[in-house]
Design a protein around this motif. Structure first.
Motif, short mmCIF file in Angstrom:
data_model
loop_
_atom_site.label_atom_id
_atom_site.label_comp_id
_atom_site.label_asym_id
_atom_site.label_seq_id
_atom_site.Cartn_x
_atom_site.Cartn_y
_atom_site.Cartn_z
N LYS A 1 24.78 51.42 33.62
CA LYS A 1 24.33 52.82 33.64
C LYS A 1 23.06 52.90 32.80
CE LYS A 1 27.54 55.97 33.73
NZ LYS A 1 28.61 56.93 33.35
N THR A 2 22.41 54.04 32.80
CA THR A 2 21.19 54.17 31.98
C THR A 2 21.50 54.00 30.51
OG1 THR A 2 21.45 56.57 31.84
CG2 THR A 2 20.04 55.73 33.60
N THR A 3 22.75 54.21 30.11
CA THR A 3 23.15 54.08 28.71
C THR A 3 23.86 52.75 28.43
OG1 THR A 3 25.20 55.25 29.24
CG2 THR A 3 23.37 56.57 28.42
N MET A 4 23.92 51.84 29.40
CA MET A 4 24.66 50.58 29.22
C MET A 4 24.11 49.49 30.13
SD MET A 4 28.68 49.76 30.03
CE MET A 4 28.33 49.79 31.80
N PRO A 5 23.66 48.38 29.56
CA PRO A 5 23.27 47.24 30.41
C PRO A 5 24.49 46.70 31.16
CG PRO A 5 22.57 46.94 28.12
CD PRO A 5 23.51 48.09 28.13
N SER A 6 24.24 45.81 32.12
CA SER A 6 25.32 45.28 32.94
C SER A 6 26.41 44.61 32.11
CB SER A 6 24.78 44.27 33.95
OG SER A 6 24.10 44.92 34.99
N GLU A 7 27.64 44.98 32.40
CA GLU A 7 28.82 44.33 31.84
C GLU A 7 29.79 44.07 32.99
OE1 GLU A 7 29.16 43.33 28.78
OE2 GLU A 7 27.95 44.61 27.48
N ILE A 8 30.75 43.20 32.76
CA ILE A 8 31.75 42.89 33.77
C ILE A 8 32.92 43.85 33.64
CG2 ILE A 8 33.34 41.14 34.67
CD1 ILE A 8 31.37 39.02 33.63
N PHE A 9 33.32 44.43 34.76
CA PHE A 9 34.44 45.36 34.82
C PHE A 9 35.47 44.85 35.83
CE2 PHE A 9 31.48 47.98 32.68
CZ PHE A 9 32.12 49.09 32.17
N ALA A 10 36.66 45.43 35.79
CA ALA A 10 37.70 45.14 36.76
C ALA A 10 38.13 46.44 37.42
CB ALA A 10 38.89 44.46 36.11
N LEU A 11 38.25 46.40 38.74
CA LEU A 11 38.68 47.55 39.54
C LEU A 11 40.05 47.26 40.14
CD1 LEU A 11 38.35 50.07 41.47
CD2 LEU A 11 37.03 48.57 42.98
N LYS A 12 40.99 48.17 39.94
CA LYS A 12 42.31 48.01 40.53
C LYS A 12 42.29 48.51 41.97
CE LYS A 12 44.68 48.54 36.09
NZ LYS A 12 45.63 49.35 35.28
N THR A 13 42.65 47.64 42.90
CA THR A 13 42.56 48.00 44.32
C THR A 13 43.65 48.97 44.76
OG1 THR A 13 43.81 46.01 44.91
CG2 THR A 13 41.41 45.85 44.94
N ASN A 14 44.63 49.22 43.88
CA ASN A 14 45.65 50.21 44.21
C ASN A 14 45.24 51.62 43.82
OD1 ASN A 14 45.88 50.26 41.44
ND2 ASN A 14 48.00 49.53 41.36
N GLY A 15 43.98 51.75 43.40
CA GLY A 15 43.47 53.07 43.01
C GLY A 15 43.69 53.41 41.56
N GLY A 16 44.03 52.39 40.76
CA GLY A 16 44.35 52.63 39.35
C GLY A 16 43.16 52.72 38.42
N GLY A 17 41.96 52.72 38.95
CA GLY A 17 40.78 52.89 38.12
C GLY A 17 40.13 51.59 37.71
N ILE A 18 39.18 51.67 36.75
CA ILE A 18 38.40 50.52 36.33
C ILE A 18 38.58 50.29 34.83
CG2 ILE A 18 36.72 50.81 38.17
CD1 ILE A 18 34.80 51.97 36.13
N GLU A 19 38.35 49.04 34.42
CA GLU A 19 38.48 48.66 33.02
C GLU A 19 37.33 47.73 32.65
OE1 GLU A 19 41.55 46.14 30.11
OE2 GLU A 19 42.09 46.57 32.20
N GLN A 20 36.72 47.97 31.48
CA GLN A 20 35.62 47.13 31.03
C GLN A 20 36.16 45.83 30.46
OE1 GLN A 20 32.74 49.14 28.62
NE2 GLN A 20 31.57 47.29 28.17
N GLU B 1 44.68 42.20 43.82
CA GLU B 1 44.97 43.40 43.04
C GLU B 1 43.79 43.87 42.21
OE1 GLU B 1 48.41 42.56 40.69
OE2 GLU B 1 49.75 42.39 42.44
N LEU B 2 42.82 43.00 41.98
CA LEU B 2 41.67 43.36 41.15
C LEU B 2 40.37 42.90 41.80
CD1 LEU B 2 42.95 42.23 37.62
CD2 LEU B 2 42.71 44.59 38.40
N ILE B 3 39.34 43.69 41.61
CA ILE B 3 37.98 43.27 41.95
C ILE B 3 37.18 43.25 40.65
CG2 ILE B 3 35.85 43.85 43.16
CD1 ILE B 3 37.55 45.20 45.30
N PHE B 4 36.61 42.12 40.33
CA PHE B 4 35.73 42.02 39.17
C PHE B 4 34.29 42.22 39.65
CE2 PHE B 4 39.55 39.68 38.14
CZ PHE B 4 39.82 40.11 36.85
N PHE B 5 33.53 42.98 38.89
CA PHE B 5 32.17 43.32 39.32
C PHE B 5 31.32 43.67 38.11
CE2 PHE B 5 34.57 47.19 38.99
CZ PHE B 5 33.68 48.19 38.62
N LYS B 6 30.01 43.65 38.33
CA LYS B 6 29.09 44.06 37.28
C LYS B 6 28.78 45.55 37.44
CE LYS B 6 25.70 41.09 37.62
NZ LYS B 6 24.52 40.26 37.32
N ARG B 7 28.69 46.22 36.30
CA ARG B 7 28.46 47.67 36.30
C ARG B 7 27.47 48.00 35.20
NH1 ARG B 7 30.98 52.65 37.45
NH2 ARG B 7 31.21 54.12 35.73
#
Length: 679
Positions: free
Chosen positions: A387-406, A379-385
């Motif tokens: 951006k130019t305004t944020m160093p790498s942090e761990i996020f979670a992606l919902k595989t049902n299309g429910g978006g991502i959470e830091q 149900e979840l994919i954990f990954f590093k994310r």
């Protein structure tokens, strides 16, 4: 009532203004104050994440890596291992009761509370890169050993003899004898199986001079167990001359065939002459998916996903018709999908591929996303994310299309103090009508009524790209923080715009790509009135440094230039670099078989045109672009009377990695630009 609301609104406005004024521009020290997340792992029950955090001490001029835990819902952040020694690469045991980690050059175990440490491996030559078998009875790891040594006593004895010898000369009879910043010498990286119950170690490629993982062009996983633990897949390059070969291949070994003191019989399953790597078994064990490049000798060919049927031995290309170069491969628990990341314009996006139908779905487009781990329930994919305004942090992606959470927010407090502007992009027309995308970042506290100098940045590779990432060396926000507009173009050769776009730089290093770059520069000056056309500067490293050197001989439009680890003389570069497949692909042969192309695109042949003040930067231990390139360039600039300076690091290589060296780098670069600003 209306008066009260108006007063409240004014108070809120004043609070916001006050908060904004408390923010400041980024400084180089901030890069070294950031907590840097490295590898991470998910517990078998999906409830806990263990991850490495590296922090730096500028005064001590070094970093230290520790291991932290956090619940997978982002709560209960706590330390696991925080000694003055480095602890890294945490891996939960399959039963979830302990965590393995690397410490003092070996692999250790501890409880989930960090206590009851046990040394799992006791290898003189060290052990790293642990992979568990599913039953927890065996592990795989790698170690640098003498190929013919059957035990650790042999390795120790040879090291002692070498150390005691008064002769330090090297006798070299093969290529490649150097890699990046180290000499290869006699040792090789071998793959070991450790049977924990029997307390037995097995060198799986005993008596061979090959490396596992391969010396270069590998992936984030180049050896692994099958789900039932009966087979091992790994990646190795068996070509005689490694310096001219990208031919990494995927092999398999039956665990039952492994014997003490003998190399295990292995079977090759990949067929491409190009780079094959990252074998990943499907959850049911029926298949092995791996990445494959089709063209030999090319390190930036498209990475396809190849599916190997273990029962029939048949191979199927899953991404042949998809113009994306695959990064990491991640199976869904039911085996119906493969998730992967890939460069996508200025992003590194996450996609889902239907294994049966080939249907592709974009799951996360923006940001730079990598290092995925699937939750046990899928149900979840954990990954590093990042951006130019944020160093790498761990996020979670919902595989049902429910978006991502830091999940982690290690740098939130520091980031809240710094004023950033979000990256913008624009497109300009390059050579032959090609569309070229550039990143534009405005300086903090930007005022549209003012004019700002511009820094034009050129990326390395050349098969790479500027992306929406938080780079710890060439940080786009830090360049902007000194009051510059930053323009970072992705010309020919850049990844993320299709393989044809990547291919069109090979054999044409100063051709279409140069037009792409200069057109992007001109477009920015013509279309963004806040850019001061009298104050434009350019900088680049590696291939970016090459292009700075090429610019030196072909235009004087820039006030000053910075060439870091830049290629200057293509012919002498060929004779001193270590990865010969690279120049032989890029220039279609060697200097004696295709001298015309080496001469055509070599910046040193245009030295008579050099005028622009140039800062040259190089590290002594850079074996990819050896230091002689900088010396040749600097000598030429000095003899021609061109304003120039050499910043030389005797303790760095292709990259500047030490805090105090980095601070000197930034100060020298900014001072150089400041010296040549028109007031």
């Amino acid at each position: 009532m209306k008066v009260s609301i108006r007063i409240m609104f004014l108070v809120l406005m004043l609070v916001n203004i006050s908060f904004a004024q408390q923010k400041r521009a980024m400084i180089p020290e901030d890069l070294w104050a950031m907590k840097r997340i490295g590898s991470f792992d998910l517990s078998p029950d999906g409830k806990i994440i263990a991850f490495t955090v590296t922090t730096y001490d500028i005064e001590k001029n070094k970093g230290n890596s520790d291991i932290w835990l956090i619940d997978s819902d982002g709560k209960n952040l706590r330390p696991l291992k925080t000694s003055d020694e480095n602890e890294s690469n945490p891996k939960f045991s399959p039963d979830g009761k302990s965590i393995a980690y690397e410490y003092k050059n070996n692999i250790w175990l501890c409880d989930l509370n960090g206590k009851n440490d046990v040394q799992l491996t006791n290898f003189y030559t060290g052990a790293s890169g642990l992979i568990w078998s599913k039953d927890g009875k065996k592990i795989l790891f790698v170690s640098e050993v003498y190929p013919d040594c059957i035990d650790q006593e042999c390795n120790e004895q040879k090291d002692k003899e070498k150390e005691a010898s008064k002769i330090k000369a090297k006798i070299i009879d093969e290529l490649m004898f150097r890699a990046w910043n180290r000499w290869r010498d006699e040792k090789r990286s071998h793959l070991f199986l450790y049977d924990i119950e029997k307390n037995e170690y097995y060198d799986l490629i005993l008596n061979t001079k090959f490396d596992i993982p391969p010396i270069d062009l590998g992936s984030n996983q180049d050896y692994t167990f099958s789900p039932d633990g009966k087979e091992i897949a790994f990646v190795m390059n068996m070509d005689k001359v490694i310096a001219t070969s990208t031919n990494n291949d995927v092999f398999i070994i039956n665990v039952s065939d492994i014997k003490k003191g003998k190399p295990a019989p292995y079977k090759k399953i990949s067929v491409s002459k190009g780079n094959d790597n990252q074998p990943v078994y499907s959850p049911d064990g029926k298949y092995i998916a791996f990445r494959s490049m089709s063209r030999a000798g090319f390190e930036a060919d498209k990475q396809n996903i190849i599916l190997y049927d273990r029962a029939t031995g048949k191979l199927r290309n899953l991404t042949e018709k998809i113009d994306l170069s695959v990064g990491q491969i991640l199976w869904s628990p039911d085996g119906k999908y493969i998730y992967f990341d890939a460069a996508n314009q200025i992003y590194n996006s996450i996609y889902r591929l239907n294994v049966e139908t080939g249907d592709l779905l974009t799951f996360v487009k923006d940001g730079v996303n990598e290092d995925m781990i699937m939750s046990p329930n899928g149900e979840l994919i954990f990954f590093k994310r990042q951006k130019t305004t944020m160093p790498s942090e761990i996020f979670a992606l919902k595989t049902n299309g429910g978006g991502i959470e830091q999940i982690t927010k290690l740098n939130s407090e520091l980031l809240s103090q710094i004023q950033f502007n979000e990256p913008e992009t624009f497109w300009s027309e390059g050579a032959q009508g090609a569309k070229v995308q550039s990143i534009l970042i405005k300086p903090p506290f930007f005022d549209s009524k003012k004019k700002y100098p511009m820094i034009f940045l050129i990326h390395g590779g050349p098969q790479g790209h500027w992306s929406d990432d938080f780079h710890y060396r060439w940080n786009l926000q830090l360049f902007a923080a000194k009051g510059y507009v930053v323009v970072a173009p992705n010309p020919r050769g850049s990844t993320g715009y299709g393989q044809k776009f990547v291919d069109e730089i090979s054999g044409d290093w100063g051709g279409k790509v140069y037009i792409d770059l200069m057109n992007a520069c001109d477009f920015a000056i013509d279309n963004f009135k806040f850019i001061d056309s009298k104050n434009i500067f350019a900088a680049g490293a590696s291939y970016g440094g090459y292009m700075i050197n090429w610019i030196l001989g072909h235009t004087d439009r820039f006030n000053a230039l910075v060439s870091h680890a830049g290629v200057y003389n293509l012919e002498s570069m060929y004779g001193t670099t270590e990865e010969l497949w690279f120049p032989e692909w890029e220039f279609n042969g060697t200097p004696w078989t295709n001298r015309r192309l080496y001469e055509l695109w070599s910046p040193h042949r245009y030295a008579e045109n050099f005028k622009t003040p140039t800062l040259v930067i190089h590290g002594a231990n850079d074996f990819r672009v050896p230091e002689g390139q900088a010396f040749e360039l600097f000598t030429t600039l000095q003899r021609k009377g061109v304003p120039s300076k050499l910043l030389y690091f005797p303790d760095e290589y292709h990259f500047v990695t030490k805090p105090q060296n980095s601070l000197l780098w930034w100060k020298t670069v900014f001072d150089w630009f400041e010296n040549y600003k028109e007031k």
